[in-house]
Motif scaffolding. Structure first.
Motif, short mmCIF file in Angstrom:
data_model
loop_
_atom_site.label_atom_id
_atom_site.label_comp_id
_atom_site.label_asym_id
_atom_site.label_seq_id
_atom_site.Cartn_x
_atom_site.Cartn_y
_atom_site.Cartn_z
N GLY A 160 24.67 48.54 45.10
CA GLY A 160 23.84 48.32 43.91
C GLY A 160 24.68 48.03 42.68
N GLY A 161 25.79 48.75 42.53
CA GLY A 161 26.66 48.56 41.37
C GLY A 161 27.27 47.16 41.33
N PHE A 162 27.75 46.69 42.48
CA PHE A 162 28.36 45.36 42.50
C PHE A 162 27.31 44.26 42.42
CE2 PHE A 162 32.27 47.46 43.44
CZ PHE A 162 33.23 46.60 42.97
N GLN A 163 26.11 44.51 42.96
CA GLN A 163 25.05 43.51 42.83
C GLN A 163 24.58 43.40 41.38
OE1 GLN A 163 24.05 41.31 44.86
NE2 GLN A 163 24.41 42.02 46.93
N ALA A 164 24.79 44.43 40.58
CA ALA A 164 24.49 44.36 39.14
C ALA A 164 25.67 43.79 38.35
CB ALA A 164 24.13 45.75 38.61
N LEU A 165 26.89 44.16 38.74
CA LEU A 165 28.08 43.72 38.02
C LEU A 165 28.31 42.21 38.16
CD1 LEU A 165 30.71 44.36 36.43
CD2 LEU A 165 31.81 44.78 38.65
N MET A 166 28.16 41.69 39.36
CA MET A 166 28.47 40.27 39.60
C MET A 166 27.58 39.32 38.79
SD MET A 166 31.14 39.93 41.33
CE MET A 166 32.13 40.27 42.76
N PRO A 167 26.25 39.54 38.71
CA PRO A 167 25.46 38.64 37.87
C PRO A 167 25.84 38.75 36.40
CG PRO A 167 24.00 39.94 39.27
CD PRO A 167 25.41 40.45 39.46
N PHE A 168 26.24 39.95 35.98
CA PHE A 168 26.68 40.11 34.59
C PHE A 168 27.93 39.27 34.33
CE2 PHE A 168 29.44 42.19 31.48
CZ PHE A 168 28.63 42.07 30.35
N LEU A 169 28.89 39.34 35.26
CA LEU A 169 30.12 38.54 35.10
C LEU A 169 29.81 37.05 35.13
CD1 LEU A 169 32.62 40.54 37.37
CD2 LEU A 169 32.44 40.58 34.87
N GLY A 170 28.92 36.63 36.04
CA GLY A 170 28.53 35.23 36.12
C GLY A 170 27.84 34.77 34.83
N TRP A 171 26.97 35.63 34.30
CA TRP A 171 26.29 35.32 33.04
C TRP A 171 27.30 35.20 31.90
CZ3 TRP A 171 26.14 38.73 28.80
CH2 TRP A 171 25.36 38.29 27.73
N ALA A 172 28.26 36.13 31.83
CA ALA A 172 29.25 36.11 30.76
C ALA A 172 30.08 34.83 30.80
CB ALA A 172 30.17 37.34 30.86
N LEU A 173 30.39 34.35 32.00
CA LEU A 173 31.12 33.08 32.13
C LEU A 173 30.20 31.90 31.80
CD1 LEU A 173 33.07 33.74 35.44
CD2 LEU A 173 34.05 33.57 33.14
N GLY A 174 28.99 31.93 32.34
CA GLY A 174 28.06 30.83 32.16
C GLY A 174 27.62 30.62 30.73
#
Length: 195
Positions: free
Chosen positions: A43-57
């Motif tokens: 759950g933690g990584f499934q939340a962290l990865m979209p956040f990182l993708g959003w921050a880059l995007g």
């Protein structure tokens, strides 16, 4: 929007669900501490990865506003299609771990990262769909993380009760991929015909 986010969370959590089923084989009975930690990893990584993708995007969003819906569509199509192809190939779900071994945190970290890479692209698509600041990205990543946490726990219970073959019989990855493709198509249609 909440229903869409829930469905995205379900789609993204299918890999974690299948792996959790297999992890459940390593438990004779539910170990609450291990179950919570496994759910937290996924759950933690499934939340962290979209956040990182959003921050880059978000850094590139202003340059490609006119094609953002196409990018979101192709990202969801690619991720969903990959999941469908892997499910159709009917690859064997491998047993992970032996009975009642202590939780291997290094292994869990690798599994959590591997099953959440696709969520990075989802985060990029959030940026292209106009999510601008942290207060807007927090609800989507929270829902995705919570759904993945819950699906991991459900997967563990299935693994303990039925064994690893259930993930293949349910075709969890196939349905997860189909859900992501449907959501991507809906986004494209809405932007092309209703904006």
């Amino acid at each position: 929007m909440v229903i869409e986010l829930f469905l995205i969370g379900v789609g993204l959590s299918m890999d974690a669900f299948a792996v959790s089923v297999c992890k459940g084989l390593g438990m004779e009975k539910i170990n609450k501490k291990h179950a919570f930690l496994i759910g937290l990893y996924f759950g933690g990584f499934q939340a962290l990865m979209p956040f990182l993708g959003w921050a880059l995007g978000i850094r590139f969003q202003k340059y490609i506003t006119s094609v953002d819906h196409w990018i979101a569509f192709f990202l969801l199509l690619f991720i969903g299609g990959k999941m469908v192809i892997e499910a159709v190939r009917d690859k064997d779900v491998q047993e992970i771990g032996a009975k009642d071994l202590p939780l291997d945190h290094k292994e869990m970290l690798l599994l959590a990262v591997a099953t959440s890479i696709d969520a990075l692209a989802i985060g990029v698509s959030f940026a292209f769909l106009g999510i601008r600041d942290f207060s807007e990205i927090l609800p989507p990543i929270s829902i995705i993380g919570f759904v993945s946490f819950a699906m991991s726990l459900i997967g563990l219970l299935f693994g303990i009760r039925f064994g690893c073959g259930i993930a293949r019989r349910l075709r969890a990855e196939l349905w997860g991929g189909i859900i992501l493709i449907i959501i991507g198509t809906k986004i494209l249609i809405e932007h092309l015909f209703f904006n």
